[in-house]
Every structure is written in structure tokens, then in C-alpha cells.
Design a protein around this motif. Structure first.
Motif, short mmCIF file in Angstrom:
data_model
loop_
_atom_site.label_atom_id
_atom_site.label_comp_id
_atom_site.label_asym_id
_atom_site.label_seq_id
_atom_site.Cartn_x
_atom_site.Cartn_y
_atom_site.Cartn_z
N PRO A 94 -3.77 56.88 34.56
CA PRO A 94 -3.01 56.43 36.06
C PRO A 94 -4.03 55.52 36.68
CG PRO A 94 -2.96 58.67 35.74
CD PRO A 94 -3.83 58.18 34.65
N ARG A 118 -0.03 68.20 33.30
CA ARG A 118 -0.15 67.15 34.45
C ARG A 118 -1.65 66.85 34.67
NH1 ARG A 118 -0.74 70.06 39.52
NH2 ARG A 118 -1.44 72.25 38.83
N GLU A 133 -2.18 64.83 38.09
CA GLU A 133 -1.41 63.72 38.26
C GLU A 133 -0.12 63.83 39.26
OE1 GLU A 133 -0.75 61.67 33.91
OE2 GLU A 133 0.08 63.26 33.97
#
Length: 145
Positions: A94, A118, A133
């Protein structure tokens, strides 16, 4: 003379069989995994490829071990003592996590990245980061050394 001929034939067959085994791992790989490996580990030779009901694992000779889920999305990239490629980190992490790692000058110190659900876990030389996330939270659950 016959002995020489048999030795030559045996040696030739051995070379052909060994060559076929070396290429076989590439032939077994799904195209999406081939694309991943050639993009991020272009100079690696595939040592092994295994597939199970939960996913697959690719071992690059003298290099990384790559785990993928059933949909061929990476779940674990372990450099096995070698830092992971910066372009992999830039492309696959990310953005805010990559920016944070870059801000602490840690891009060259990332040795393993895994993701479950996640949570992305980044193992660096001296510590481990986790990234949620959903919330965008970066934490240090454990420091090594």
C-alpha cells in the motif's frame, strides 16, 4: 570402441534428462506467477514449484521463496536473507506503507513481506512492522536484536 560409444550415449541422455528437469518447473507455473517472477525476480532460476489446495509455493534457486493463494495473489515473499527488490515493494505494498518505509530509509532493509486478510507484515533487518489495510495503522509489534 563400444565402451566409448555407450559412455557417450549415456552422458548425452543424462544431459538431456537434466535439461528437461530444469525447464519443467517453468512449464508448470501458471502464467500470472510467471509474470510475477519475471517482473520482480528476472534473474532467478526456478528451483521448485509446489501446488496444494491452499495455494502454491515457488522457490527461486539461491533466492526468494514466494507463496501464492488459490487465486495466484502473493501471500508471502521471503528473500531468505536477501533484501526484497525495491520495485516489488513500490508496486505491491500500500502506498502509505511504502512511503513510511521509504521515509525511515528502510527500503533496502526489507527481507520478507506477508499478507493475511487485511494485515501486511514487513520484516526488516532489525524490526517488524504491521500495517492494517482498513485503518492505515502502522505498528511495531516486535523488535528483533
Amino acid at each position: 570402441m563400444i565402451r566409448r560409444f555407450l559412455r557417450l550415449v549415456t552422458t548425452s541422455l543424462l544431459i538431456v534428462v537434466m535439461g528437461a528437469c530444469g525447464n519443467n518447473a517453468w512449464e508448470e507455473l501458471p502464467s500470472s506467477i510467471v509474470a510475477f517472477v519475471t517482473q520482480y525476480f528476472p534473474y532467478g532460476e526456478i528451483q521448485s514449484y509446489t501446488e496444494s489446495s491452499e495455494g502454491s509455493v515457488v522457490k527461486v534457486k539461491n533466492g526468494a521463496t514466494l507463496a501464492f493463494d488459490k487465486n495466484y495473489a502473493w501471500t508471502d515473499v521471503n528473500g531468505n536473507g536477501v533484501p526484497l527488490p525495491g520495485d516489488f515493494l513500490f508496486d505491491q505494498l500500500p502506498g502509505d506503507l511504502y512511503d513510511y518505509i521509504e521515509s525511515i530509509e528502510g527500503v533496502g532493509d526489507v527481507y520478507r513481506v506477508s499478507r493475511r486478510s487485511r494485515i501486511v507484515t514487513v520484516e526488516m533487518l532489525d524490526n517488524t512492522l504491521t500495517y492494517d489495510e482498513i485503518t492505515g495503522t502502522i505498528t511495531y509489534p516486535a523488535a528483533r536484536g
